[in-house]
Design a protein around this motif. Structure first.
Motif, PDB file in Angstrom:
ATOM      1  N   VAL A 163      30.674  14.620  -6.163  1.00 44.45           N
ATOM      2  CA  VAL A 163      31.818  14.927  -5.303  1.00 44.45           C
ATOM      3  C   VAL A 163      32.943  14.216  -5.739  1.00 44.45           C
ATOM      4  CG1 VAL A 163      33.158  13.848  -2.947  1.00 44.45           C
ATOM      5  CG2 VAL A 163      30.541  14.475  -2.852  1.00 44.45           C
ATOM      6  N   ASP A 215      31.336  21.836   3.314  1.00 44.19           N
ATOM      7  CA  ASP A 215      31.482  22.802   2.275  1.00 44.19           C
ATOM      8  C   ASP A 215      30.538  23.743   1.872  1.00 44.19           C
ATOM      9  OD1 ASP A 215      33.965  21.283   1.976  1.00 44.19           O
ATOM     10  OD2 ASP A 215      34.043  21.195  -0.302  1.00 44.19           O
ATOM     11  N   ARG A 258      38.837  12.401  -3.527  1.00 45.53           N
ATOM     12  CA  ARG A 258      38.473  12.465  -1.978  1.00 45.53           C
ATOM     13  C   ARG A 258      38.140  11.069  -1.313  1.00 45.53           C
ATOM     14  NH1 ARG A 258      35.391  17.829  -0.178  1.00 45.53           N
ATOM     15  NH2 ARG A 258      36.478  19.338  -1.798  1.00 45.53           N
ATOM     16  N   ASP A 318      31.206  15.705   3.022  1.00 51.80           N
ATOM     17  CA  ASP A 318      32.009  16.383   2.251  1.00 51.80           C
ATOM     18  C   ASP A 318      31.233  17.810   1.770  1.00 51.80           C
ATOM     19  OD1 ASP A 318      34.435  15.255   2.683  1.00 51.80           O
ATOM     20  OD2 ASP A 318      34.150  13.998   0.922  1.00 51.80           O
ATOM     21  N   GLN A 371      29.923   9.496   4.096  1.00 47.32           N
ATOM     22  CA  GLN A 371      31.165  10.243   3.920  1.00 47.32           C
ATOM     23  C   GLN A 371      31.066  11.201   2.803  1.00 47.32           C
ATOM     24  OE1 GLN A 371      34.442   7.459   2.827  1.00 47.32           O
ATOM     25  NE2 GLN A 371      35.915   9.196   2.502  1.00 47.32           N
TER      26      GLN A 371
END
Length: 427
Positions: free
Chosen positions: A361, A87, A365, A83, A79
């Motif tokens: 990260v 990005d 999120r 991200d 996961q």
């Protein structure tokens, strides 16, 4: 420009080398160059050959890459990786994922047009518009990326014909350093020879310290690494390296939580059986008879369709039978309550946040219910700003892939010479 195979130290390097570069050092120094690319720096063997001991480094490096790939398959890491990748590599309809910017390059428009054409050819060879995310994922997870550059020897002016991806566990960059005695009897670095070693079975030879593999000229391989070097073993590590410990802790915590929940979820009964003045052996037999009467453990076998009795197996979720001697309160049945904190997962969330922080990260999120502001947002969290800068850093590092391939293509096409590249590179 010179494009030819060459012979150094009594062995032939396969592939091509641009320019007539000699391994002899122009400026002599007693210090060995700092290892900034994770290459295995070894001493030259002279007339006796080259002996490279990769038992301690290459084997660990191959094991690390395998561990990184296993980590990338875990749901929490996957996961976070999604991200980062989405990005970094932005793929939109009818728009290329990568474009070259020549505004700062002071050359004629005709040369700029040729450079753009060569850049488009590189992207087509990589099939980056379709496979860009997968290519970046390989580089980010493994921490390095190797491409074998294939050129037509009969027609080198046609440039790069094919790019072949190489498993990083089978390739190793070697840097041979040869010293000699200088003035005052001090050893100085006389020559440095770089090449790549490729072995289909991996760069590890357990039975001997002699490195076995195909030696390839440095310009025939496009090598892009993460830029992160382990301080103790001088090997390139992945951006996932810092997440090894948090991920292992998260796995252990989740397993412990599942085991605790399974063992404490059910309510169990405690039977205090009055055995009077029975001898010990007779009392035990009496309790077993009562246990079998109360226990009902039927199991359905989906493979055979049979229903079997597994009363002989006692599990942690079953009742307890305890003897009570004469003079007690007689036979009694009580209830042992289940665990009261089965729904508390704050410790698991803590290690999930640690894992996300190790991967740069934002922890926000993790919460799937949080919305995302579009347009003029009231404020942007500091973690999102740091994450944006981290993405910019990744893009800058990953640009080396396109620049190295573009250099080879421009030189083979005769658009520039090797000396011009350092001027062109920054612009």
């Amino acid at each position: 420009m010179a494009n030819k195979n060459y012979l150094i130290e009594a062995f032939k390097l396969l592939g091509f080398q641009i320019g007539n570069r000699s391994p002899i050092q122009k400026f002599k120094s007693f210090a060995i160059p700092q290892n900034t690319d994770g290459a295995s720096q070894v001493a030259s063997g002279g007339i006796y050959g080259t002996y490279v001991d990769l038992e301690g480094t290459a084997k660990n490096e191959a094991e690390l890459i395998t561990r990184y790939r296993d980590m990338a398959m875990q749901p929490e890491c996957e996961q976070a990786l999604e991200d980062i990748i989405t990005d970094t590599v932005v793929q939109e309809d009818n728009k290329p994922a990568v474009q070259i910017n020549l505004e700062s390059l002071e050359v004629s428009e005709s040369i700029k047009t040729q450079i753009r054409e060569c850049s488009d050819e590189i992207l087509k060879l990589l099939n980056f518009n379709e496979d860009g995310m997968e290519i970046f994922r390989r580089w980010y997870v493994d921490g390095r990326l190797f491409y074998h550059i294939l050129v037509d020897k009969d027609d080198p002016d046609s440039g790069i014909q094919k790019l072949l991806y190489l498993d990083p566990r089978r390739v190793r960059k070697i840097r041979e350093i040869k010293k000699k005695l200088g003035e005052g009897g001090i050893e100085v670095v006389d020559s440095i020879l770089e090449y790549y070693l490729y072995n289909e079975r991996g760069i590890v030879n357990v039975e001997s310290t002699t490195a076995v593999g195909v030696k390839i000229a440095p310009d025939s391989i496009c090598y892009v690494h993460s830029g992160q070097i382990d301080s103790t073993r001088n090997m390139v590590v992945s951006y996932l390296h810092k997440a090894i410990k948090p991920l292992n802790q998260l796995r252990a915590m989740e397993d412990a939580h599942v085991i605790y929940r399974l063992s404490r979820a059910a309510e169990r009964r405690v039977f205090y059986i009055d055995v009077g003045n029975m001898p010990t052996n007779r009392a035990e037999q009496y309790i077993k008879v009562i246990m079998n009467d109360f226990r009902n453990k039927l199991v359905y076998d989906s493979n055979t369709g049979e229903v079997r009795d597994d009363k002989k197996f006692l599990s942690m979720q079953e009742d307890f039978f305890l003897p009570r001697r004469e003079g007690g309160r007689g036979t009694e049945v009580t209830t042992l309550p289940a665990g009261t904190n089965l729904g508390q997962i704050e410790d698991i969330m803590y290690f999930q946040e640690r894992l996300y922080k190790s991967l740069h990260v934002p922890t926000s999120r993790l919460k799937s219910g949080d919305g995302m502001g579009m347009g003029r947002s009231a404020e942007i969290s500091r973690d999102e700003i740091k994450f944006s800068r981290f993405i910019t850093k990744l893009r800058k590092r990953f640009e080396h892939l396109f620049k190295e391939l573009l250099k080879i293509q421009l030189i083979f096409r005769g658009i520039i010479v090797l000396d011009d590249w350092e001027t062109f590179r920054e612009n």
